[in-house]
Design an enzyme around this catalytic site. Structure first.
Site, PDB file in Angstrom:
ATOM      1  N   ARG A 164      36.839  41.931  42.776  1.00 58.07           N
ATOM      2  CA  ARG A 164      36.417  41.316  44.024  1.00 58.07           C
ATOM      3  C   ARG A 164      35.187  42.082  44.499  1.00 58.07           C
ATOM      4  NH1 ARG A 164      42.112  41.956  44.463  1.00 58.07           N
ATOM      5  NH2 ARG A 164      43.221  39.968  44.615  1.00 58.07           N
ATOM      6  N   LYS A 187      43.994  44.226  47.119  1.00 59.77           N
ATOM      7  CA  LYS A 187      44.630  43.711  48.329  1.00 59.77           C
ATOM      8  C   LYS A 187      45.995  44.354  48.530  1.00 59.77           C
ATOM      9  CE  LYS A 187      42.478  39.151  48.741  1.00 59.77           C
ATOM     10  NZ  LYS A 187      42.731  37.689  48.791  1.00 59.77           N
ATOM     11  N   HIS A 255      32.069  35.380  44.126  1.00 52.68           N
ATOM     12  CA  HIS A 255      33.470  35.129  43.815  1.00 52.68           C
ATOM     13  C   HIS A 255      33.599  34.284  42.553  1.00 52.68           C
ATOM     14  CE1 HIS A 255      37.726  35.031  44.581  1.00 52.68           C
ATOM     15  NE2 HIS A 255      37.745  33.708  44.571  1.00 52.68           N
ATOM     16  N   ARG A 258      33.801  36.407  39.427  1.00 55.74           N
ATOM     17  CA  ARG A 258      35.168  36.902  39.166  1.00 55.74           C
ATOM     18  C   ARG A 258      36.017  35.779  38.583  1.00 55.74           C
ATOM     19  NH1 ARG A 258      39.874  39.853  41.011  1.00 55.74           N
ATOM     20  NH2 ARG A 258      41.309  38.534  42.166  1.00 55.74           N
ATOM     21  N   HIS A 281      46.565  39.840  41.004  1.00 57.98           N
ATOM     22  CA  HIS A 281      47.292  38.791  41.711  1.00 57.98           C
ATOM     23  C   HIS A 281      48.758  39.183  41.860  1.00 57.98           C
ATOM     24  CE1 HIS A 281      44.228  35.428  40.553  1.00 57.98           C
ATOM     25  NE2 HIS A 281      43.875  36.083  41.644  1.00 57.98           N
ATOM     26  N   TYR A 290      44.037  29.771  39.854  1.00 56.93           N
ATOM     27  CA  TYR A 290      42.718  30.391  39.834  1.00 56.93           C
ATOM     28  C   TYR A 290      41.943  30.033  38.580  1.00 56.93           C
ATOM     29  CZ  TYR A 290      39.612  34.210  41.314  1.00 56.93           C
ATOM     30  OH  TYR A 290      38.557  34.966  41.771  1.00 56.93           O
TER      31      TYR A 290
END
Length: 311
Positions: A164, A187, A255, A258, A281, A290
């Protein structure tokens, strides 16, 4: 309506307790915490106005399905889209799940509220040739050589390592020179190990050799023109200029680089679980959405990699 003024002290304390809980146990990032706070505070403020009084902790247990429908109708009426409303409802459910366990009430009315349907928007991948052209163009379009090398290095990390943009810009001098593996904190504070391709190591090394600012262990690896932390908007602007020069669509964003990393890996026969780990993820379903490949291809990879499918 001011959320802060409308919420009763009891409800405010409950919200603070829940946020402390997910911060401590779930390791949620501060941006996520703030989004949760805003969503649930807005819900609590609506309930206070809806019932004409501050919703104390006991009153929160009496929220019913009609109250939930009224809140969702109010949100839609003020222009909140289905995706944002679904996110807010998810936060409210998380809050009520925690609160009901501690206060001992039945939260079925809240937890059974249906989320609005929305179409998941997926970034479109760029081709391998286009990805290489974007990196080369970003390097040559900058006004100074070291800034061009910096932009190329960041975009190479997005495409070559699936980072990211926040993860790439979160690297510090301590991470350089790059080794064969990077330890990335993504994240929710979750860590993962990401292999680093020689092209990415070379791109970062070329940038560091030209960067006029000293490399410091605790300082950002990627610097702005004046030596501060590089603003992600600068990278977005560099890619925007490159795609315009190359005639690429508006979907060619940082993005998307990625996303292209994941798509190209899957198309080359990569294992979904491995790609899930590389991307950071939380669930495999996110990776499936994705990568935006057809169901037949997903099943082919699944059957080739799942232990039960092979037995």
């Amino acid at each position: 309506m001011s959320d802060t003024l409308a919420i009763s002290p009891g409800a405010r304390d409950a919200l603070a307790g829940w946020l402390d809980h997910i911060r401590a146990l779930d390791g949620a990032a501060e941006n996520t915490i703030e989004a949760y706070r805003a969503d649930v505070a807005g819900f609590l403020a609506f309930m206070a106005e809806h019932h004409g009084a501050g919703q104390g902790r006991a009153a929160l247990a009496r929220v019913g399905l009609s109250d939930m429908r009224a809140w969702m109708a109010h949100e839609r009426g003020r222009g909140v889209g289905p995706r944002s409303l679904a996110r807010a409802l998810s936060a409210v459910k998380g809050f009520y799940r925690w609160l009901s366990e501690r206060d001992g009430f039945d939260a079925t009315a809240v937890l059974s509220t249906r989320s609005p349907k929305f179409t998941r928007k997926l970034p479109r991948p760029v081709s391998q040739d286009a990805a290489r052209e974007v990196i080369a163009t970003a390097e040559t379009q900058a006004r100074t050589g070291w800034i061009g090398a910096r932009d190329a290095a960041v975009i190479t990390l997005l495409y070559g390592c699936g980072l990211r943009i926040s993860e790439a810009l979160g690297l510090t001098g301590r991470d350089a020179p790059l080794g064969e593996v990077l330890r990335i904190r993504g994240k929710g504070g979750k860590e993962r190990l990401v292999p680093v391709l020689p092209a990415a190591r070379d791109a970062v090394a070329a940038y560091l050799a030209l960067c006029p600012h000293p490399r410091e262990a605790g300082a950002p690896l990627f610097r702005g023109a004046r030596g501060g932390a590089l603003n992600p908007r600068i990278v977005q602007k560099a890619m925007e200029t490159a795609r315009l020069q190359l005639g690429l669509p508006a979907t060619a964003t940082p993005h998307a680089m990625r996303h292209s990393f994941a798509t190209h890996l899957l198309n080359a026969g990569g294992d979904l679980r491995a790609i899930q780990e590389l991307l950071g993820h939380a669930s495999l379903s996110t990776t499936q959405a994705y990568t935006a490949v057809d169901t037949a291809r997903l099943m082919e990879v699944y059957e080739a990699s799942h232990p039960r499918a092979r037995s």
